[in-house]
Design an enzyme around this catalytic site. Structure first.
Site, PDB file in Angstrom:
ATOM      1  N   ASP A   1     134.078  24.920  27.320  1.00  0.00           N
ATOM      2  CA  ASP A   1     132.778  25.581  27.103  1.00  0.00           C
ATOM      3  C   ASP A   1     131.744  25.322  28.204  1.00  0.00           C
ATOM      4  O   ASP A   1     130.567  25.059  27.906  1.00  0.00           O
ATOM      5  CB  ASP A   1     132.197  25.151  25.752  1.00  0.00           C
ATOM      6  CG  ASP A   1     133.112  25.494  24.583  1.00  0.00           C
ATOM      7  OD1 ASP A   1     134.172  26.108  24.806  1.00  0.00           O
ATOM      8  OD2 ASP A   1     132.764  25.140  23.445  1.00  0.00           O
TER       9      ASP A   1
ATOM     10  N   ASP B   1     133.342  29.377  23.749  1.00  0.00           N
ATOM     11  CA  ASP B   1     132.747  29.871  22.520  1.00  0.00           C
ATOM     12  C   ASP B   1     132.612  31.381  22.675  1.00  0.00           C
ATOM     13  O   ASP B   1     132.114  31.855  23.706  1.00  0.00           O
ATOM     14  CB  ASP B   1     131.365  29.240  22.318  1.00  0.00           C
ATOM     15  CG  ASP B   1     131.384  28.091  21.320  1.00  0.00           C
ATOM     16  OD1 ASP B   1     132.471  27.724  20.853  1.00  0.00           O
ATOM     17  OD2 ASP B   1     130.304  27.564  21.008  1.00  0.00           O
TER      18      ASP B   1
ATOM     19  N   HIS C   1     131.358  34.117  20.221  1.00  0.00           N
ATOM     20  CA  HIS C   1     130.865  34.453  18.895  1.00  0.00           C
ATOM     21  C   HIS C   1     130.471  35.925  18.763  1.00  0.00           C
ATOM     22  O   HIS C   1     129.823  36.478  19.666  1.00  0.00           O
ATOM     23  CB  HIS C   1     129.633  33.605  18.561  1.00  0.00           C
ATOM     24  CG  HIS C   1     129.887  32.136  18.560  1.00  0.00           C
ATOM     25  ND1 HIS C   1     130.994  31.560  17.973  1.00  0.00           N
ATOM     26  CD2 HIS C   1     129.150  31.096  19.059  1.00  0.00           C
ATOM     27  CE1 HIS C   1     130.935  30.256  18.110  1.00  0.00           C
ATOM     28  NE2 HIS C   1     129.837  29.936  18.773  1.00  0.00           N
TER      29      HIS C   1
ATOM     30  N   HIS D   1     123.979  31.885  20.434  1.00  0.00           N
ATOM     31  CA  HIS D   1     124.522  31.474  21.731  1.00  0.00           C
ATOM     32  C   HIS D   1     125.920  32.046  21.918  1.00  0.00           C
ATOM     33  O   HIS D   1     126.627  32.328  20.962  1.00  0.00           O
ATOM     34  CB  HIS D   1     124.557  29.945  21.853  1.00  0.00           C
ATOM     35  CG  HIS D   1     125.488  29.295  20.870  1.00  0.00           C
ATOM     36  ND1 HIS D   1     125.140  29.075  19.545  1.00  0.00           N
ATOM     37  CD2 HIS D   1     126.753  28.819  21.004  1.00  0.00           C
ATOM     38  CE1 HIS D   1     126.145  28.490  18.903  1.00  0.00           C
ATOM     39  NE2 HIS D   1     127.139  28.339  19.767  1.00  0.00           N
TER      40      HIS D   1
ATOM     41  N   LYS E   1     137.368  30.790  21.119  1.00  0.00           N
ATOM     42  CA  LYS E   1     137.231  30.183  19.798  1.00  0.00           C
ATOM     43  C   LYS E   1     135.899  30.592  19.178  1.00  0.00           C
ATOM     44  O   LYS E   1     134.989  31.036  19.872  1.00  0.00           O
ATOM     45  CB  LYS E   1     137.327  28.654  19.884  1.00  0.00           C
ATOM     46  CG  LYS E   1     136.253  27.991  20.723  1.00  0.00           C
ATOM     47  CD  LYS E   1     136.528  26.506  20.853  1.00  0.00           C
ATOM     48  CE  LYS E   1     135.497  25.794  21.722  1.00  0.00           C
ATOM     49  NZ  LYS E   1     134.159  25.745  21.145  1.00  0.00           N
TER      50      LYS E   1
ATOM     51  N   CYS F   1     132.164  19.817  20.534  1.00  0.00           N
ATOM     52  CA  CYS F   1     133.444  20.482  20.769  1.00  0.00           C
ATOM     53  C   CYS F   1     134.455  19.598  21.503  1.00  0.00           C
ATOM     54  O   CYS F   1     135.650  19.637  21.219  1.00  0.00           O
ATOM     55  CB  CYS F   1     133.220  21.784  21.526  1.00  0.00           C
ATOM     56  SG  CYS F   1     132.309  23.010  20.552  1.00  0.00           S
TER      57      CYS F   1
END
Length: 317
Positions: free
Chosen positions: A101, A146, A148, A197, A222, A267
């Site tokens: 990340d 990440d 999202h 984010h 993820k 994480c």
């Protein structure tokens, strides 16, 4: 019995037979505890030939793992299992580095970790990571992101989209960013609330432009389900669904996993725990990580060491 059957699928080879014969001092076709201890002493020594000290209880535990029928001896078939599952892993490691990340939002965007209690600057991980990628020949390189959707469950902005469970410590009215709420589900789950984010296909979700992207590397996405967060690169937070990372490691026969990135105590720490639980020799690269809370970072280090990970700086590789 299943483990005995599994080991019979391997094929015998000259190197394995030579090793077994060399340590079978009494030539009875078995390795007793003393002979197996000599195998361990040959494996666990430094570059100067000095043997690392191992307690008898630890040696006995290892012996019993490979004494599949528990008769007090390791026969050739049991040694075959030991050779493929343990000895080859030690002497012929297959290493991967996982860079977690290193994305714009964590460095200078909406969830800039320099604004957190530890006041770490996420950009500081880039130089040591790039140096490692230039100097160490890893067998595989992975980058996690990440990723999202805009209606993700972790976003404070989306709190009103889902019902809260009666056990939630905070309500809609008094919830604030970084609070933890409990959603009704199913399944019922606690969730820390973050600023929006790393929304898919936005600048904030991109890897930082100064981070070196290695040719033939693999990206792992993820947190891409709206209804559940994923701190670990292995699993979602409820351990309901694995990411593609698990199968990727298996396909590449990885034995050693080097872990670094952002955020150290979220994480990165969660991923290290899952790497250890999944049976990988896990190395946490301390100077290639930055986090949110200093106390939690220290807990992450301690827990990693207590669970038999290794914590090192990149210049020690």
């Amino acid at each position: 019995m299943d483990r005995v059957i599994e080991c019979e699928r391997y094929t015998f080879n000259d190197s394995m037979n030579a090793c077994f014969t060399a340590f079978d001092k009494d030539r009875d076709g078995f390795l007793n505890f003393e002979e197996f201890s000599c195998v361990c002493k040959a494996l666990f020594r430094n570059d100067d030939g000095i043997i690392y000290r191992m307690e008898d209880s630890e040696m006995k535990d290892i012996f019993e793992i490979f004494d599949l029928n528990q008769d007090g001896y390791i026969d050739l078939n049991e040694f075959l299992f030991c050779w493929n599952k343990w000895i080859k892993v030690i002497v012929r490691p297959v290493s991967a580095i996982l860079i977690i990340d290193v994305q714009n939002d964590f460095i200078s965007g909406s969830l800039n970790i320099s604004n957190s209690p530890a006041q770490h600057s996420g950009i500081e991980v880039i130089e040591p990571i790039n140096r490692l990628l230039d100097s160490v020949q890893f067998d595989a390189v992975f980058y996690s992101l990440d990723w999202h959707p805009s209606d993700h469950i972790s976003f404070m902005d989306n709190l009103q989209l889902r019902p809260l469970h009666l056990t939630s410590p905070v309500s809609y009215e008094n919830a604030q960013v970084y609070d933890t709420v409990v959603f009704e589900g199913p399944p019922v789950m606690s969730q820390k609330l973050w600023p929006k984010h790393c929304v898919q296909n936005t600048w904030g979700a991109e890897l930082h432009k100064d981070l070196r992207i290695v040719q033939n590397s693999t990206k792992i996405y993820k947190g891409n389900s709206s209804e559940i967060d994923s701190y670990s690169v292995f699993w979602d937070n409820m351990k309901l669904v694995q990411t593609s990372f698990c199968s990727q490691l298996q396909e590449k026969n990885i034995t050693d996993l080097y872990v670094c990135g952002i955020a150290y105590d979220v994480c990165v720490g969660t991923t290290v725990n899952d790497a250890i639980a999944s049976g990988y020799r896990t190395i946490l690269l301390d100077d290639c990580c930055r986090g949110i809370d200093k106390n939690e970072i220290e807990k992450t280090k301690s827990n990693s060491i207590n669970n038999h990970a290794v914590v090192v700086n990149s210049n020690q590789l």
